[in-house]
Every structure is written in structure tokens, then in C-alpha cells.
Design a protein around this motif. Structure first.
Motif, PDB file in Angstrom:
ATOM      1  N   PRO A   1      -4.584 -40.198 -14.325  1.00  0.00           N
ATOM      2  CA  PRO A   1      -5.231 -40.092 -12.983  1.00  0.00           C
ATOM      3  C   PRO A   1      -5.308 -38.824 -12.357  1.00  0.00           C
ATOM      4  CG  PRO A   1      -3.478 -41.751 -12.699  1.00  0.00           C
ATOM      5  CD  PRO A   1      -3.315 -41.149 -14.072  1.00  0.00           C
ATOM      6  N   SER A   2      -6.416 -38.540 -12.013  1.00  0.00           N
ATOM      7  CA  SER A   2      -6.782 -37.351 -11.478  1.00  0.00           C
ATOM      8  C   SER A   2      -6.897 -36.008 -12.229  1.00  0.00           C
ATOM      9  CB  SER A   2      -6.072 -36.947 -10.012  1.00  0.00           C
ATOM     10  OG  SER A   2      -6.194 -38.080  -9.206  1.00  0.00           O
ATOM     11  N   VAL A   3      -6.958 -36.026 -13.678  1.00  0.00           N
ATOM     12  CA  VAL A   3      -6.806 -34.644 -14.353  1.00  0.00           C
ATOM     13  C   VAL A   3      -8.452 -34.099 -14.106  1.00  0.00           C
ATOM     14  CG1 VAL A   3      -7.330 -33.911 -16.760  1.00  0.00           C
ATOM     15  CG2 VAL A   3      -5.477 -35.297 -16.106  1.00  0.00           C
ATOM     16  N   THR A   4      -9.500 -34.932 -14.076  1.00  0.00           N
ATOM     17  CA  THR A   4     -10.681 -34.409 -13.569  1.00  0.00           C
ATOM     18  C   THR A   4     -10.437 -33.543 -12.293  1.00  0.00           C
ATOM     19  OG1 THR A   4     -11.859 -36.070 -14.828  1.00  0.00           O
ATOM     20  CG2 THR A   4     -13.208 -34.738 -13.444  1.00  0.00           C
TER      21      THR A   4
ATOM     22  N   MET B   1       6.031 -33.135  -2.863  1.00  0.00           N
ATOM     23  CA  MET B   1       5.996 -32.433  -1.889  1.00  0.00           C
ATOM     24  C   MET B   1       4.473 -32.383  -0.862  1.00  0.00           C
ATOM     25  SD  MET B   1       8.143 -29.037  -2.781  1.00  0.00           S
ATOM     26  CE  MET B   1       7.978 -28.206  -1.068  1.00  0.00           C
ATOM     27  N   PHE B   2       3.452 -32.358  -1.695  1.00  0.00           N
ATOM     28  CA  PHE B   2       2.259 -32.502  -1.033  1.00  0.00           C
ATOM     29  C   PHE B   2       1.635 -33.797  -0.470  1.00  0.00           C
ATOM     30  CE2 PHE B   2       1.056 -28.833  -4.194  1.00  0.00           C
ATOM     31  CZ  PHE B   2       0.966 -27.754  -3.172  1.00  0.00           C
ATOM     32  N   LYS B   3       2.413 -34.872  -1.429  1.00  0.00           N
ATOM     33  CA  LYS B   3       2.110 -36.099  -0.824  1.00  0.00           C
ATOM     34  C   LYS B   3       2.645 -36.430   0.369  1.00  0.00           C
ATOM     35  CE  LYS B   3       2.615 -41.132  -2.365  1.00  0.00           C
ATOM     36  NZ  LYS B   3       3.083 -41.948  -3.600  1.00  0.00           N
ATOM     37  N   ALA B   4       4.020 -36.075   0.533  1.00  0.00           N
ATOM     38  CA  ALA B   4       4.820 -36.284   1.802  1.00  0.00           C
ATOM     39  C   ALA B   4       4.489 -35.326   2.836  1.00  0.00           C
ATOM     40  CB  ALA B   4       6.294 -35.997   1.190  1.00  0.00           C
TER      41      ALA B   4
ATOM     42  N   ARG C   1      -2.259 -37.671  -1.898  1.00  0.00           N
ATOM     43  CA  ARG C   1      -1.717 -38.589  -0.665  1.00  0.00           C
ATOM     44  C   ARG C   1      -2.009 -39.974  -1.361  1.00  0.00           C
ATOM     45  NH1 ARG C   1      -6.039 -37.134   3.739  1.00  0.00           N
ATOM     46  NH2 ARG C   1      -8.106 -37.716   2.725  1.00  0.00           N
ATOM     47  N   ASN C   2      -2.782 -40.119  -2.196  1.00  0.00           N
ATOM     48  CA  ASN C   2      -3.107 -41.430  -2.846  1.00  0.00           C
ATOM     49  C   ASN C   2      -2.544 -41.630  -4.387  1.00  0.00           C
ATOM     50  OD1 ASN C   2      -4.714 -42.265  -0.896  1.00  0.00           O
ATOM     51  ND2 ASN C   2      -6.421 -40.960  -1.437  1.00  0.00           N
ATOM     52  N   LEU C   3      -1.633 -40.773  -4.778  1.00  0.00           N
ATOM     53  CA  LEU C   3      -0.989 -40.917  -5.884  1.00  0.00           C
ATOM     54  C   LEU C   3       0.257 -41.573  -6.008  1.00  0.00           C
ATOM     55  CD1 LEU C   3      -1.293 -37.161  -7.338  1.00  0.00           C
ATOM     56  CD2 LEU C   3      -2.761 -39.066  -7.968  1.00  0.00           C
TER      57      LEU C   3
ATOM     58  N   THR D   1       5.048 -32.166   3.058  1.00  0.00           N
ATOM     59  CA  THR D   1       6.294 -31.174   3.284  1.00  0.00           C
ATOM     60  C   THR D   1       5.790 -29.882   2.607  1.00  0.00           C
ATOM     61  OG1 THR D   1       7.203 -31.832   1.374  1.00  0.00           O
ATOM     62  CG2 THR D   1       7.910 -32.715   3.520  1.00  0.00           C
ATOM     63  N   ARG D   2       4.948 -29.776   1.819  1.00  0.00           N
ATOM     64  CA  ARG D   2       4.151 -28.701   1.327  1.00  0.00           C
ATOM     65  C   ARG D   2       2.615 -28.417   1.990  1.00  0.00           C
ATOM     66  NH1 ARG D   2       4.398 -23.428  -0.534  1.00  0.00           N
ATOM     67  NH2 ARG D   2       2.565 -22.830  -1.858  1.00  0.00           N
ATOM     68  N   ALA D   3       2.393 -27.505   2.645  1.00  0.00           N
ATOM     69  CA  ALA D   3       1.017 -27.512   3.269  1.00  0.00           C
ATOM     70  C   ALA D   3      -0.014 -26.785   2.412  1.00  0.00           C
ATOM     71  CB  ALA D   3       1.283 -26.497   4.587  1.00  0.00           C
ATOM     72  N   SER D   4      -1.042 -27.680   2.212  1.00  0.00           N
ATOM     73  CA  SER D   4      -2.325 -27.548   1.792  1.00  0.00           C
ATOM     74  C   SER D   4      -3.263 -28.729   1.776  1.00  0.00           C
ATOM     75  CB  SER D   4      -2.348 -27.524   0.089  1.00  0.00           C
ATOM     76  OG  SER D   4      -3.354 -27.246  -0.615  1.00  0.00           O
ATOM     77  N   ASP D   5      -4.233 -28.489   2.459  1.00  0.00           N
ATOM     78  CA  ASP D   5      -5.295 -29.351   2.737  1.00  0.00           C
ATOM     79  C   ASP D   5      -5.919 -30.108   1.551  1.00  0.00           C
ATOM     80  OD1 ASP D   5      -4.764 -29.136   5.794  1.00  0.00           O
ATOM     81  OD2 ASP D   5      -6.686 -27.856   5.965  1.00  0.00           O
TER      82      ASP D   5
END
Length: 222
Positions: free
Chosen positions: A47-50, A84-87, A100-102, A89-93
Motif C-alpha cells: 500500500p502507498s508505494v506510489t 510515529m507519524f501515524k500517532a 494516518r490511514n495505514l 508523535t513525529r511532526a510532518s503534515d
């Protein structure tokens, strides 16, 4: 040079350590199509490789504009970064919008996929001068005094990485290395960094040293 600490290299509990993640620099994205890979036992189209390669280059090679290299990184390191990105706790819009949907399975598949890729170094940047590369090699291998240990003292010989806590840094595009070290420096201005952290090390570097390290790492095969 991009892990959190230059001391305490135990692999125990690495998933719980807040890593200084290379993964996810928000920069200019150049859409690329994922290339086919040999059968490695991992889904060749997770998922999401593209979505990933749009910013991180074909097969995660990185981009001259500053997209960090994902290819060949430790899978636990990559999985933890995505978690971390999903939670949040690591900032990056940009990365949070992707992560977030993984599902946990998606994260595992993506981490395994990119960890098993070995594309050529990113192209398109103006080659660095030989003098910068030579000086950067010295910095990476020997450091620059007590406040700036050698990059490879934590990230292993050749910058190939040392487990999940200290990611591979060889082959990272120069634009990414410069931007990432400046990010650490900005963080140091906001709060006194703990000794031994990447924030503390980056705070000791001058602009010339940053350019030197970036030049050398950008032409060093992972």
C-alpha cells in the motif's frame, strides 16, 4: 550522525526509543512510477508505494531536491518512523497525512519493501567539489574534536547503519542532509539539548562542516 545518541547502542527496546528519523522530510516532490523488483518474498506493490516514491524517489532512492532515501534502511527503523507519524508523535503534515490511514500490516509491508530495495543514488544534483567530499570523509570517519564525534561511530562503518536505532546515512541526498542538520540546530536553539544527542552534535557544526558531511554522504554508496 542522525541517530539520537552516540552512546548506548543496545538494540533492546529500540521500538520504544524516540528516534531522530530521517524518514519524511517535507520537500518538493517529483512523481515517479515504482519500478518492478525481483521477487524478495515481500509484496512488490504494498500500500502507498506510489505515494511514497512521489517524494522519496523511485524505489526510495531519494531525490536531489531533498527527499530522503528509504531504500536499504532497517525495516524496524522504517516501521517505527511510520508508526510515529501515524500517532502524531513525529511532526510532518505531509507524512501524517500518508500514515494516518495505514494499518499495522501496511506499515510492515512498506517497511519490508523499502528495506529490500537497492536503487542507484539519486541523480540530478550538481556534483559536489572534490574538496568538500574529502573534508566530509574526514568528518564522517574521524569527527571534529570532542563535541563532534565521527558520524560512523554510531552509524557504522561506511554509514551503512547499525540496527534500528542508528539508520544508514550513506547515499542520502545532500539537500536532505543539509536540511536535516539545520533542523537539529534550530531545535537546539529552542531547548538545551541533552549531551550525546544529534541535536547537541548538530549544534556544534558550522555551515561548512554541514556542507562537507552532506557532500560526502551524497556520493557514498549505501
Amino acid at each position: 550522525m542522525f541517530g539520537l545518541r552516540y552512546t548506548g547502542k543496545s538494540r533492546d527496546g529500540l521500538r520504544l526509543v524516540s528516534l531522530a528519523v530521517l524518514f519524511g522530510l517535507a520537500g518538493i516532490c517529483h512523481a515517479q512510477s515504482p519500478a518492478k523488483v525481483q521477487d524478495t518474498g515481500v509484496d512488490a506493490n504494498p500500500p502507498s508505494v506510489t505515494t511514497c516514491v512521489a517524494c522519496h524517489g523511485a524505489l526510495g532512492a531519494g531525490t536531489a531536491s531533498g527527499g530522503p532515501r528509504l531504500a536499504g534502511k532497517d525495516p524496524d527503523y522504517l516501521a517505527h518512523a511510520l508508526a510515529m507519524f501515524k500517532a502524531g508523535t513525529r511532526a510532518s503534515d505531509a507524512m501524517q497525512a500518508v500514515a494516518r490511514n495505514l494499518s499495522d500490516s501496511d506499515i510492515h509491508n512498506l517497511a519490508m519493501f523499502f528495506s529490500q530495495q537497492n536503487p542507484p543514488l539519486a541523480t540530478g544534483a550538481v556534483p559536489p567539489s572534490q574538496s568538500l567530499v574529502i573534508a566530509g570523509k574526514q568528518l564522517a570517519e574521524m569527527g571534529a574534536g570532542p563535541g563532534v564525534p565521527a558520524c560512523f561511530s554510531c552509524h557504522a562503518a561506511g554509514g551503512k547503519g547499525n540496527g534500528a536505532r542508528f539508520p544508514g546515512i550513506a547515499g542520502e541526498p545532500a539537500a536532505f542532509v543539509v536540511a536535516r542538520l539545520h533542523e537539529f540546530q534550530a531545535r537546539a536553539k529552542g531547548k538545551m539539548p541533552a549531551p550525546g544527542t544529534m541535536t547537541a552534535v548538530a549544534a556544534m557544526l558550522n555551515d561548512t562542516q554541514i556542507e562537507e558531511a552532506a557532500a560526502y554522504l551524497s556520493v557514498t554508496g549505501p
